[in-house]
Design a protein around this motif. Sequence first.
Motif, PDB file in Angstrom:
ATOM      1  N   PHE A 199      -1.278-113.627  54.250  1.00  8.99           N
ATOM      2  CA  PHE A 199      -2.153-113.551  53.086  1.00  8.99           C
ATOM      3  C   PHE A 199      -3.594-113.885  53.471  1.00  8.99           C
ATOM      4  CE2 PHE A 199       0.470-112.897  49.392  1.00  8.99           C
ATOM      5  CZ  PHE A 199       1.724-113.374  49.749  1.00  8.99           C
ATOM      6  N   THR A 200      -4.514-113.207  52.837  1.00 10.33           N
ATOM      7  CA  THR A 200      -5.928-113.522  52.970  1.00 10.33           C
ATOM      8  C   THR A 200      -6.555-113.506  51.578  1.00 10.33           C
ATOM      9  OG1 THR A 200      -6.522-111.195  53.284  1.00 10.33           O
ATOM     10  CG2 THR A 200      -6.141-112.530  55.275  1.00 10.33           C
ATOM     11  N   ALA A 201      -7.689-114.183  51.474  1.00  8.53           N
ATOM     12  CA  ALA A 201      -8.434-114.166  50.217  1.00  8.53           C
ATOM     13  C   ALA A 201      -9.903-114.296  50.554  1.00  8.53           C
ATOM     14  CB  ALA A 201      -7.987-115.306  49.299  1.00  8.53           C
ATOM     15  N   ASP A 202     -10.676-113.430  50.000  1.00  7.20           N
ATOM     16  CA  ASP A 202     -12.117-113.450  50.244  1.00  7.20           C
ATOM     17  C   ASP A 202     -12.848-113.833  48.964  1.00  7.20           C
ATOM     18  OD1 ASP A 202     -11.717-110.609  52.360  1.00  7.20           O
ATOM     19  OD2 ASP A 202     -12.094-112.693  52.958  1.00  7.20           O
ATOM     20  N   LEU A 203     -13.772-114.747  49.131  1.00 12.79           N
ATOM     21  CA  LEU A 203     -14.593-115.146  47.997  1.00 12.79           C
ATOM     22  C   LEU A 203     -15.698-114.117  47.805  1.00 12.79           C
ATOM     23  CD1 LEU A 203     -15.481-117.197  45.849  1.00 12.79           C
ATOM     24  CD2 LEU A 203     -16.765-118.376  47.650  1.00 12.79           C
ATOM     25  N   ASN A 204     -15.772-113.559  46.620  1.00  6.97           N
ATOM     26  CA  ASN A 204     -16.825-112.614  46.267  1.00  6.97           C
ATOM     27  C   ASN A 204     -17.653-113.245  45.159  1.00  6.97           C
ATOM     28  OD1 ASN A 204     -18.360-110.512  45.050  1.00  6.97           O
ATOM     29  ND2 ASN A 204     -16.946-108.995  45.884  1.00  6.97           N
ATOM     30  N   LYS A 205     -18.776-113.823  45.557  1.00  3.66           N
ATOM     31  CA  LYS A 205     -19.594-114.535  44.573  1.00  3.66           C
ATOM     32  C   LYS A 205     -20.211-113.586  43.560  1.00  3.66           C
ATOM     33  CE  LYS A 205     -20.674-118.587  47.351  1.00  3.66           C
ATOM     34  NZ  LYS A 205     -21.740-119.463  47.890  1.00  3.66           N
ATOM     35  N   GLY A 206     -20.515-112.360  43.993  1.00  2.81           N
ATOM     36  CA  GLY A 206     -21.118-111.406  43.071  1.00  2.81           C
ATOM     37  C   GLY A 206     -20.170-111.048  41.938  1.00  2.81           C
ATOM     38  N   GLU A 207     -18.900-110.883  42.266  1.00  2.00           N
ATOM     39  CA  GLU A 207     -17.898-110.556  41.262  1.00  2.00           C
ATOM     40  C   GLU A 207     -17.152-111.794  40.774  1.00  2.00           C
ATOM     41  OE1 GLU A 207     -16.866-106.066  43.008  1.00  2.00           O
ATOM     42  OE2 GLU A 207     -15.292-107.591  42.829  1.00  2.00           O
ATOM     43  N   THR A 208     -17.533-112.950  41.272  1.00  2.00           N
ATOM     44  CA  THR A 208     -16.851-114.227  40.967  1.00  2.00           C
ATOM     45  C   THR A 208     -15.341-114.054  41.052  1.00  2.00           C
ATOM     46  OG1 THR A 208     -16.943-113.873  38.556  1.00  2.00           O
ATOM     47  CG2 THR A 208     -18.741-115.112  39.569  1.00  2.00           C
ATOM     48  N   SER A 209     -14.894-113.561  42.199  1.00  2.00           N
ATOM     49  CA  SER A 209     -13.469-113.325  42.382  1.00  2.00           C
ATOM     50  C   SER A 209     -12.982-113.952  43.677  1.00  2.00           C
ATOM     51  CB  SER A 209     -13.168-111.824  42.385  1.00  2.00           C
ATOM     52  OG  SER A 209     -13.734-111.207  43.531  1.00  2.00           O
ATOM     53  N   PHE A 210     -11.701-114.193  43.712  1.00  2.00           N
ATOM     54  CA  PHE A 210     -11.044-114.764  44.897  1.00  2.00           C
ATOM     55  C   PHE A 210      -9.634-114.189  44.936  1.00  2.00           C
ATOM     56  CE2 PHE A 210     -10.765-117.413  48.429  1.00  2.00           C
ATOM     57  CZ  PHE A 210      -9.733-118.337  48.355  1.00  2.00           C
ATOM     58  N   HIS A 211      -9.541-112.898  45.091  1.00  2.00           N
ATOM     59  CA  HIS A 211      -8.253-112.221  45.039  1.00  2.00           C
ATOM     60  C   HIS A 211      -7.447-112.482  46.303  1.00  2.00           C
ATOM     61  CE1 HIS A 211      -9.991-110.512  41.575  1.00  2.00           C
ATOM     62  NE2 HIS A 211     -10.513-109.416  42.106  1.00  2.00           N
ATOM     63  N   LEU A 212      -6.156-112.611  46.124  1.00  2.00           N
ATOM     64  CA  LEU A 212      -5.220-112.859  47.223  1.00  2.00           C
ATOM     65  C   LEU A 212      -4.576-111.537  47.627  1.00  2.00           C
ATOM     66  CD1 LEU A 212      -3.819-115.143  48.907  1.00  2.00           C
ATOM     67  CD2 LEU A 212      -2.026-115.110  47.157  1.00  2.00           C
ATOM     68  N   LYS A 213      -4.568-111.260  48.925  1.00  4.29           N
ATOM     69  CA  LYS A 213      -4.072-109.964  49.377  1.00  4.29           C
ATOM     70  C   LYS A 213      -3.112-110.111  50.547  1.00  4.29           C
ATOM     71  CE  LYS A 213      -8.456-107.734  48.198  1.00  4.29           C
ATOM     72  NZ  LYS A 213      -9.596-106.950  48.693  1.00  4.29           N
ATOM     73  N   LYS A 214      -2.183-109.167  50.614  1.00  2.00           N
ATOM     74  CA  LYS A 214      -1.303-109.086  51.769  1.00  2.00           C
ATOM     75  C   LYS A 214      -0.977-107.610  51.969  1.00  2.00           C
ATOM     76  CE  LYS A 214       2.852-110.970  53.888  1.00  2.00           C
ATOM     77  NZ  LYS A 214       3.921-111.987  53.814  1.00  2.00           N
ATOM     78  N   PRO A 215      -1.119-107.105  53.174  1.00  3.29           N
ATOM     79  CA  PRO A 215      -0.943-105.661  53.371  1.00  3.29           C
ATOM     80  C   PRO A 215       0.499-105.181  53.235  1.00  3.29           C
ATOM     81  CG  PRO A 215      -1.439-106.748  55.456  1.00  3.29           C
ATOM     82  CD  PRO A 215      -1.604-107.777  54.387  1.00  3.29           C
ATOM     83  N   PHE A 216       1.458-106.034  53.595  1.00  2.00           N
ATOM     84  CA  PHE A 216       2.862-105.617  53.561  1.00  2.00           C
ATOM     85  C   PHE A 216       3.697-106.756  52.977  1.00  2.00           C
ATOM     86  CE2 PHE A 216       1.740-102.004  56.002  1.00  2.00           C
ATOM     87  CZ  PHE A 216       0.889-102.428  57.010  1.00  2.00           C
TER      88      PHE A 216
END
Lengths: 113, 107
Positions: B59-76
């Motif tokens: 899992f990874t999560a990138d902070l996007n301050k412009g969109e105020t988001s911190f979505h959690l992602k996993k490719p598989f």
Amino acid sequence: NAGVTQTPKFQVLKTGQSMTLQCAQDMNHEYMSWYRQDPGMGLRLIHYSVGAGITDQGEVPNGYNVSRSTTEDFPLRLLSAAPSQTSVYFCASSSRQGRQPQHFGDGTRLSIL
Amino acid sequence: AQRVTQPEKLLSVFKGAPVELKCNYSYSGSPELFWYVQYSRQRLQLLLRHISRESIKGFTADLNKGETSFHLKKPFAQEEDSAMYYCALHTGNQFYFGTGTSLTVIP
């Protein structure tokens, strides 16, 4: 290393009864906190403490009291239980005044009839 | 006021498919954001935090301050990823948790 220990795991109370939920940690963490977990509401902070002798209110403090006489223990008291306090309660601790990730206990499932 | 929003209460994906759990926050300062996970019959535990910028269990999560988001992602997605996931915002001395997303990975 037990981490965060909560007792009891389950409890049923009648409206108006009082009880104390116990929380102890053996990691020498300064920061301890109590949350309640309700369906559709996530975890909400009830009270927290940044060290022995210091407590403060969180998001939903009404109906609950806390004290922090030692670093290890952070009990949560319900003075007069109400059905609205039926919930799962979690205790957590961390170092550096909560800036480090929190370690959670197993939770106490409390039902108020 | 500080708030964390997780718009999906339930999310189902097939094994091997990509998964994204959404988290948006409302905070005017520099946020400290975390993802916590609760597997069945286990304690709530930290999955990752944005400061570390690490990958945990894929899992990874990138902070996007412009969109105020911190979505959690996993490719598989894997079956063992089935769990309850909470996004959390730390400010001052308090944590604010989202309402959680229950992820089910279908074999």
